[in-house]
Design an enzyme around this catalytic site. Structure first.
Site, PDB file in Angstrom:
ATOM      1  N   ASP A 259       0.854  -1.173   0.000  1.00  0.00           N
ATOM      2  CA  ASP A 259       0.000   0.000   0.000  1.00  0.00           C
ATOM      3  C   ASP A 259       0.898   1.234   0.000  1.00  0.00           C
ATOM      4  O   ASP A 259       1.864   1.300   0.770  1.00  0.00           O
ATOM      5  CB  ASP A 259      -0.886  -0.027   1.260  1.00  0.00           C
ATOM      6  N   ASN A 267      -2.943  13.174  -3.452  1.00  0.00           N
ATOM      7  CA  ASN A 267      -4.152  13.633  -4.142  1.00  0.00           C
ATOM      8  C   ASN A 267      -4.593  15.008  -3.653  1.00  0.00           C
ATOM      9  O   ASN A 267      -4.966  15.884  -4.449  1.00  0.00           O
ATOM     10  CB  ASN A 267      -5.289  12.635  -3.939  1.00  0.00           C
ATOM     11  N   HIS A 272      -5.514  14.834  -8.328  1.00  0.00           N
ATOM     12  CA  HIS A 272      -5.701  13.418  -8.681  1.00  0.00           C
ATOM     13  C   HIS A 272      -4.839  13.003  -9.867  1.00  0.00           C
ATOM     14  O   HIS A 272      -4.503  11.825 -10.002  1.00  0.00           O
ATOM     15  CB  HIS A 272      -7.176  13.151  -8.965  1.00  0.00           C
ATOM     16  N   ASP A 276      -2.705   9.690  -9.944  1.00  0.00           N
ATOM     17  CA  ASP A 276      -2.749   8.682 -11.010  1.00  0.00           C
ATOM     18  C   ASP A 276      -1.346   8.371 -11.525  1.00  0.00           C
ATOM     19  O   ASP A 276      -1.016   7.210 -11.803  1.00  0.00           O
ATOM     20  CB  ASP A 276      -3.635   9.167 -12.157  1.00  0.00           C
ATOM     21  N   GLU A 302      -4.988   2.453  -3.622  1.00  0.00           N
ATOM     22  CA  GLU A 302      -3.530   2.301  -3.630  1.00  0.00           C
ATOM     23  C   GLU A 302      -3.099   0.945  -3.098  1.00  0.00           C
ATOM     24  O   GLU A 302      -1.948   0.756  -2.693  1.00  0.00           O
ATOM     25  CB  GLU A 302      -2.891   3.424  -2.795  1.00  0.00           C
TER      26      GLU A 302
END
Length: 381
Positions: A259, A267, A272, A276, A302
């Protein structure tokens, strides 16, 4: 006056033209499959002179030799190039043009200077056979690991190649030099048309079938992939895990859950789009790390899961530590954030359940989070 039989033999060129039209329609829907347009053009380009020849008496053949032979030669090379493109190769245009020009030069001489129909048949069919042979290396030895039905396509091509050279041999040994007064009404012409039709239909079916299989394979690939990272999605991961375990057994595997740390901060701070990019970079890192039998998947957000071949827990932990170190070297454009990741590692036992192993690895992952993040926590399953 044309006989009914002459109109009957038009079925063969008509079928070839229809196959070409069908391939053009397929190409109009599947623009990525450019080879279909090449092969379709070849079918149509050879169907036109074949149909004209079927209606033409011998005394007119010499006058139309050059335009009709040009269409035959260009059509066969176009078709050969299309099949070569299907295998990721080419039909060597640098050789094709000399073959066509030499063939047409000889045909010009033996139609206008020394009218010899038998020799023209030999010359034209020899030129066609050489054009068919041009992409042989690309088709027979090309590296096409993902091409469906490649064995069938190769067999179809070899059949066309063998037929092309056999036709030359038959013309030279079986057909007398004193050709029948009406070649296009002879048994040889009818047999050649029938053979052409069978081989053309076979080759077209092989090409269209392999194209359909490619599309199905591509759709299945898209259905099984996470659209952002291109790793396996959750459903496909479990499908592939079951295949691996059925094939190799449950022992010798490790489950890694990972993770990205403080991903919400990326973010919220940089947007965002930056998040990404971070996920893409991390997914690419996992894809580079896993081996052929390993699996890497994005389960959502994630969170990522890996199944790796590992003889021991120690080996799996080393893999996770290498990944953890590599994550910190990832560069995310337009951010000043250093990525880190936390890992949970479990060695799958001989009778272990993959779902239980993932749950246990998740618990270890959360232990790594609570212990300060950017670390690996492990335990035998």
């Amino acid at each position: 006056m044309s006989s009914p039989n002459q109109y009957f033999v038009l079925i063969v060129p008509a079928c070839a033209a229809l196959l070409g039209v069908a391939m053009i329609y397929c190409w109009s829907r599947l623009r990525d499959h450019r080879y279909l347009l090449w092969i379709a053009s070849g079918y149509i380009a050879t169907a036109i002179p074949m149909g004209i020849h079927s209606l033409m008496p011998n005394e007119q053949l010499a006058r139309w030799t050059l335009p009709l032979s040009s269409m035959y030669l260009l059509g066969v090379w176009t078709m050969a190039n299309g099949v070569a493109l299907r295998f990721g190769g080419r039909a060597h245009a640098a050789w094709a043009w000399p073959i066509m020009l030499i063939t047409l030069g000889l045909l010009l001489y033996f139609s206008r200077v020394d009218d010899d129909l038998w020799l023209r048949l030999q010359i034209l069919n020899s030129g066609l056979a050489l054009l068919v042979a041009l992409p042989a290396k690309s088709i027979l030895y090309g590296r096409t690991p993902t091409l469906p039905l490649k064995t069938l396509l190769r067999a179809s091509y070899l059949t066309v190649l063998l037929y092309a050279f056999m036709r030359v041999a038959i013309l030279a040994t079986v057909i007398p030099k004193e050709v029948q007064p009406e070649l296009t009404r002879s048994g040889f012409w009818l047999l050649m048309l029938a053979t052409n039709m069978l081989i053309s239909i076979w080759l077209a079916l092989a090409i269209l079938t392999s194209t359909a299989m490619s599309i199905v394979q591509s759709l299945d690939h898209e259905r099984s992939r996470d659209p952002l990272t291109r790793l396996l999605n959750r459903r496909a991961f479990f499908e592939q895990v079951q295949k691996r375990l059925d094939l190799y057994g449950h022992s010798g595997w490790a489950v890694l859950t990972c993770d990205l740390d403080h991903f919400k901060l990326v973010n919220d701070t940089w947007g965002h789009a930056a998040g990404d990019r971070a996920l893409k970079e991390f997914g690419a890192l996992l894809a580079r790390t896993v081996r052929q039998d390993d699996l890497a998947a994005r389960f959502g957000g994630e969170e990522f899961v890996l199944l790796i071949r590992s003889a021991s827990l120690h080996t799996a932990v080393l893999v996770a530590e290498r990944l953890r170190s590599s994550v910190m070297n990832l560069h995310i454009p337009a951010t000043a954030h250093t990525l880190t990741a936390s890992f949970g590692v479990v060695q799958l036992s001989g009778n272990g359940d993959i779902n239980q192993a993932i749950e246990q690895a998740d618990r270890l992952l959360y232990e790594a989070k609570h212990a300060g993040r950017n670390r690996v926590v492990w335990k035998a399953s």
